[in-house]
Enzyme design. Sequence first.
Site, PDB file in Angstrom:
ATOM      1  N   SER A  20      31.898   2.938 -49.293  1.00  0.00           N
ATOM      2  CA  SER A  20      33.191   3.001 -48.634  1.00  0.00           C
ATOM      3  C   SER A  20      33.891   4.323 -48.964  1.00  0.00           C
ATOM      4  O   SER A  20      33.339   5.395 -48.702  1.00  0.00           O
ATOM      5  CB  SER A  20      34.034   1.782 -49.020  1.00  0.00           C
ATOM      6  OG  SER A  20      35.163   1.652 -48.194  1.00  0.00           O
ATOM      7  N   ASP A  45      31.483  -4.877 -39.814  1.00  0.00           N
ATOM      8  CA  ASP A  45      32.434  -4.391 -40.820  1.00  0.00           C
ATOM      9  C   ASP A  45      33.840  -4.313 -40.222  1.00  0.00           C
ATOM     10  O   ASP A  45      34.078  -3.528 -39.302  1.00  0.00           O
ATOM     11  CB  ASP A  45      31.981  -3.004 -41.302  1.00  0.00           C
ATOM     12  CG  ASP A  45      32.743  -2.527 -42.529  1.00  0.00           C
ATOM     13  OD1 ASP A  45      33.891  -2.959 -42.729  1.00  0.00           O
ATOM     14  OD2 ASP A  45      32.182  -1.720 -43.280  1.00  0.00           O
ATOM     15  N   HIS A  72      32.022  -5.763 -44.736  1.00  0.00           N
ATOM     16  CA  HIS A  72      32.202  -4.618 -45.639  1.00  0.00           C
ATOM     17  C   HIS A  72      31.664  -4.998 -47.013  1.00  0.00           C
ATOM     18  O   HIS A  72      32.437  -5.384 -47.915  1.00  0.00           O
ATOM     19  CB  HIS A  72      33.680  -4.246 -45.701  1.00  0.00           C
ATOM     20  CG  HIS A  72      33.959  -2.883 -46.252  1.00  0.00           C
ATOM     21  ND1 HIS A  72      33.473  -1.730 -45.677  1.00  0.00           N
ATOM     22  CD2 HIS A  72      34.674  -2.482 -47.342  1.00  0.00           C
ATOM     23  CE1 HIS A  72      33.883  -0.689 -46.362  1.00  0.00           C
ATOM     24  NE2 HIS A  72      34.610  -1.116 -47.382  1.00  0.00           N
TER      25      HIS A  72
END
Length: 222
Positions: A118, A172, A203
Amino acid sequence: MADQLLPAVEVIPNTSVRCAVVWLHGLGADGHDFEPIVPELGVKDLGVRFVFPHAPVRPVTLNGGMPMRAWYDITGLDLNRREDEDGVLDSTARVRALIEREMERGIPAERIVLAGFSQGGAIALHLGLRFDARLAGVIALSTWLPRAAHLEKEAAPANRPTPFLLCHGSADPMVPVERGRAARLELERHGYDVVWHEYPMQHQVCPAEIRAIGGFLRQVLA
Protein backbone atom coordinates in the site's frame (compact mmCIF):
# COMPACT_ATOMS: atom_id res chain seq x y z
CA MET A 1 15.25 14.13 9.97
CA ALA A 2 16.36 11.79 7.17
CA ASP A 3 19.77 11.34 8.83
CA GLN A 4 18.10 9.61 11.79
CA LEU A 5 17.83 5.92 11.01
CA LEU A 6 14.31 4.53 11.26
CA PRO A 7 13.73 1.96 14.01
CA ALA A 8 12.97 -1.46 12.57
CA VAL A 9 11.97 -5.02 13.40
CA GLU A 10 14.56 -7.48 12.13
CA VAL A 11 14.12 -11.18 11.40
CA ILE A 12 17.54 -12.83 11.29
CA PRO A 13 18.17 -16.20 9.61
CA ASN A 14 19.72 -19.11 11.49
CA THR A 15 22.38 -19.31 8.79
CA SER A 16 24.81 -16.57 7.84
CA VAL A 17 23.23 -13.44 6.35
CA ARG A 18 23.81 -13.33 2.61
CA CYS A 19 21.02 -11.02 1.42
CA ALA A 20 18.36 -8.66 2.75
CA VAL A 21 14.76 -7.60 2.23
CA VAL A 22 13.67 -4.14 3.39
CA TRP A 23 9.85 -4.29 3.66
CA LEU A 24 7.63 -1.24 4.24
CA HIS A 25 4.22 -1.47 5.91
CA GLY A 26 1.04 0.36 4.96
CA LEU A 27 -0.62 3.46 6.40
CA GLY A 28 -1.33 3.18 10.13
CA ALA A 29 0.43 -0.15 10.59
CA ASP A 30 3.98 -0.71 11.85
CA GLY A 31 7.03 -2.86 11.23
CA HIS A 32 5.44 -5.90 12.84
CA ASP A 33 2.70 -6.06 10.20
CA PHE A 34 4.41 -8.46 7.77
CA GLU A 35 6.76 -10.13 10.24
CA PRO A 36 4.45 -13.20 10.64
CA ILE A 37 4.57 -14.16 6.96
CA VAL A 38 8.35 -14.64 6.82
CA PRO A 39 8.16 -18.40 7.62
CA GLU A 40 5.55 -18.81 4.86
CA LEU A 41 7.82 -17.47 2.12
CA GLY A 42 9.99 -20.57 1.88
CA VAL A 43 13.31 -18.72 1.75
CA LYS A 44 14.91 -19.75 5.06
CA ASP A 45 17.84 -21.39 3.23
CA LEU A 46 18.78 -18.17 1.40
CA GLY A 47 20.22 -16.38 4.44
CA VAL A 48 17.81 -13.44 4.23
CA ARG A 49 17.73 -10.71 6.85
CA PHE A 50 14.26 -9.11 6.81
CA VAL A 51 14.16 -5.48 7.89
CA PHE A 52 10.69 -4.09 8.68
CA PRO A 53 11.02 -0.39 9.53
CA HIS A 54 8.44 1.62 11.44
CA ALA A 55 7.24 4.65 9.47
CA PRO A 56 7.49 8.01 11.25
CA VAL A 57 4.48 9.19 13.24
CA ARG A 58 3.00 12.24 11.51
CA PRO A 59 -0.38 14.00 11.19
CA VAL A 60 -2.53 12.44 8.46
CA THR A 61 -5.29 14.49 6.90
CA LEU A 62 -7.33 11.38 6.06
CA ASN A 63 -7.24 10.54 9.80
CA GLY A 64 -8.68 13.92 10.79
CA GLY A 65 -5.18 15.32 11.23
CA MET A 66 -4.42 12.92 14.07
CA PRO A 67 -0.88 11.51 14.15
CA MET A 68 -0.29 7.94 13.00
CA ARG A 69 2.50 5.96 11.38
CA ALA A 70 2.63 7.09 7.78
CA TRP A 71 5.24 7.37 5.06
CA TYR A 72 3.61 10.65 3.98
CA ASP A 73 0.35 12.55 4.35
CA ILE A 74 -2.78 11.28 2.59
CA THR A 75 -5.46 13.91 2.07
CA GLY A 76 -8.26 11.56 0.96
CA LEU A 77 -9.21 8.22 -0.52
CA ASP A 78 -8.99 9.76 -3.99
CA LEU A 79 -5.29 9.11 -4.52
CA ASN A 80 -5.31 11.29 -7.65
CA ARG A 81 -5.52 14.37 -5.43
CA ARG A 82 -2.47 16.49 -4.61
CA GLU A 83 0.40 14.34 -3.36
CA ASP A 84 2.48 15.17 -0.31
CA GLU A 85 5.66 15.44 -2.33
CA ASP A 86 7.78 16.59 0.62
CA GLY A 87 6.64 13.56 2.63
CA VAL A 88 7.39 11.18 -0.25
CA LEU A 89 10.89 12.58 -0.62
CA ASP A 90 11.51 12.52 3.14
CA SER A 91 10.53 8.86 3.48
CA THR A 92 12.46 7.95 0.34
CA ALA A 93 15.59 9.40 1.97
CA ARG A 94 14.92 7.56 5.23
CA VAL A 95 14.47 4.19 3.50
CA ARG A 96 17.50 4.84 1.31
CA ALA A 97 19.50 5.14 4.52
CA LEU A 98 18.30 1.70 5.62
CA ILE A 99 19.42 0.15 2.33
CA GLU A 100 22.77 1.87 2.63
CA ARG A 101 23.12 0.47 6.16
CA GLU A 102 22.61 -3.04 4.75
CA MET A 103 25.36 -2.31 2.25
CA GLU A 104 27.61 -1.13 5.09
CA ARG A 105 26.83 -4.42 6.88
CA GLY A 106 28.32 -6.26 3.91
CA ILE A 107 25.26 -6.97 1.72
CA PRO A 108 25.78 -5.66 -1.82
CA ALA A 109 22.87 -3.76 -3.40
CA GLU A 110 22.31 -6.52 -5.95
CA ARG A 111 21.48 -8.84 -3.02
CA ILE A 112 18.87 -6.48 -1.52
CA VAL A 113 15.15 -6.50 -2.31
CA LEU A 114 12.95 -3.49 -1.53
CA ALA A 115 9.31 -4.36 -0.79
CA GLY A 116 6.21 -2.57 0.41
CA PHE A 117 2.45 -2.79 0.87
CA SER A 118 0.00 0.00 0.00
CA GLN A 119 1.58 3.33 0.99
CA GLY A 120 4.78 1.44 1.78
CA GLY A 121 4.64 -0.02 -1.71
CA ALA A 122 4.41 3.47 -3.16
CA ILE A 123 7.65 4.41 -1.39
CA ALA A 124 9.25 1.13 -2.50
CA LEU A 125 8.43 1.94 -6.13
CA HIS A 126 9.52 5.55 -5.80
CA LEU A 127 12.91 4.66 -4.32
CA GLY A 128 13.50 1.47 -6.30
CA LEU A 129 13.21 3.38 -9.55
CA ARG A 130 15.64 6.03 -8.34
CA PHE A 131 18.21 4.08 -6.30
CA ASP A 132 21.65 4.60 -7.84
CA ALA A 133 22.91 1.02 -7.39
CA ARG A 134 21.38 -2.10 -8.90
CA LEU A 135 18.90 -3.79 -6.52
CA ALA A 136 17.99 -7.48 -6.69
CA GLY A 137 14.30 -6.65 -7.10
CA VAL A 138 11.37 -4.50 -6.03
CA ILE A 139 8.04 -5.83 -4.68
CA ALA A 140 5.02 -3.52 -4.66
CA LEU A 141 1.74 -4.84 -3.21
CA SER A 142 -1.71 -3.21 -3.50
CA THR A 143 -0.21 0.14 -4.34
CA TRP A 144 0.25 2.96 -6.84
CA LEU A 145 3.07 4.91 -8.48
CA PRO A 146 3.70 8.26 -6.77
CA ARG A 147 5.19 11.24 -8.62
CA ALA A 148 4.81 9.35 -11.91
CA ALA A 149 5.33 12.52 -13.95
CA HIS A 150 8.89 12.80 -12.59
CA LEU A 151 9.95 9.25 -13.42
CA GLU A 152 11.51 9.82 -16.83
CA LYS A 153 13.74 12.61 -15.48
CA GLU A 154 14.65 10.97 -12.15
CA ALA A 155 14.94 7.25 -12.97
CA ALA A 156 18.34 5.73 -12.12
CA PRO A 157 19.97 3.84 -15.02
CA ALA A 158 21.34 1.26 -12.56
CA ASN A 159 17.87 -0.19 -11.95
CA ARG A 160 16.62 -0.32 -15.54
CA PRO A 161 17.18 -4.13 -15.59
CA THR A 162 15.82 -4.72 -12.07
CA PRO A 163 12.75 -7.02 -11.94
CA PHE A 164 9.57 -5.64 -10.37
CA LEU A 165 6.80 -7.76 -8.81
CA LEU A 166 3.43 -5.97 -8.62
CA CYS A 167 0.40 -7.64 -7.00
CA HIS A 168 -3.09 -6.27 -6.41
CA GLY A 169 -6.56 -7.34 -5.32
CA SER A 170 -9.24 -7.04 -7.99
CA ALA A 171 -11.80 -6.03 -5.33
CA ASP A 172 -9.58 -3.57 -3.42
CA PRO A 173 -11.83 -0.78 -2.04
CA MET A 174 -8.94 1.29 -0.63
CA VAL A 175 -6.56 1.37 -3.59
CA PRO A 176 -8.58 0.47 -6.69
CA VAL A 177 -6.94 -2.13 -8.89
CA GLU A 178 -6.87 0.43 -11.71
CA ARG A 179 -4.14 2.27 -9.80
CA GLY A 180 -2.00 -0.86 -9.71
CA ARG A 181 -2.65 -1.55 -13.38
CA ALA A 182 -1.69 2.02 -14.20
CA ALA A 183 1.59 1.61 -12.30
CA ARG A 184 2.30 -1.59 -14.22
CA LEU A 185 1.63 0.08 -17.59
CA GLU A 186 3.78 3.09 -16.70
CA LEU A 187 6.71 0.88 -15.72
CA GLU A 188 6.33 -1.23 -18.85
CA ARG A 189 6.15 1.92 -20.96
CA HIS A 190 9.57 2.86 -19.61
CA GLY A 191 10.94 -0.59 -20.40
CA TYR A 192 11.02 -2.17 -16.93
CA ASP A 193 10.68 -5.92 -16.35
CA VAL A 194 7.33 -6.24 -14.54
CA VAL A 195 5.67 -9.39 -13.20
CA TRP A 196 1.98 -8.69 -12.50
CA HIS A 197 -0.42 -10.78 -10.39
CA GLU A 198 -4.06 -9.93 -9.74
CA TYR A 199 -6.02 -11.79 -7.06
CA PRO A 200 -9.75 -11.96 -6.12
CA MET A 201 -9.25 -10.15 -2.80
CA GLN A 202 -9.59 -6.74 -1.16
CA HIS A 203 -6.84 -4.58 0.42
CA GLN A 204 -4.89 -7.49 1.88
CA VAL A 205 -2.56 -10.35 1.04
CA CYS A 206 -3.59 -13.93 0.27
CA PRO A 207 -1.83 -17.33 0.31
CA ALA A 208 -1.36 -17.40 -3.46
CA GLU A 209 0.25 -13.96 -3.32
CA ILE A 210 2.59 -15.04 -0.51
CA ARG A 211 3.67 -18.00 -2.65
CA ALA A 212 4.32 -15.64 -5.56
CA ILE A 213 6.41 -13.37 -3.34
CA GLY A 214 8.42 -16.33 -2.09
CA GLY A 215 9.00 -17.53 -5.64
CA PHE A 216 10.11 -14.06 -6.72
CA LEU A 217 12.54 -13.83 -3.80
CA ARG A 218 14.01 -17.22 -4.60
CA GLN A 219 14.42 -16.19 -8.23
CA VAL A 220 16.20 -12.88 -7.60
CA LEU A 221 18.21 -13.89 -4.50
CA ALA A 222 19.15 -17.53 -5.18
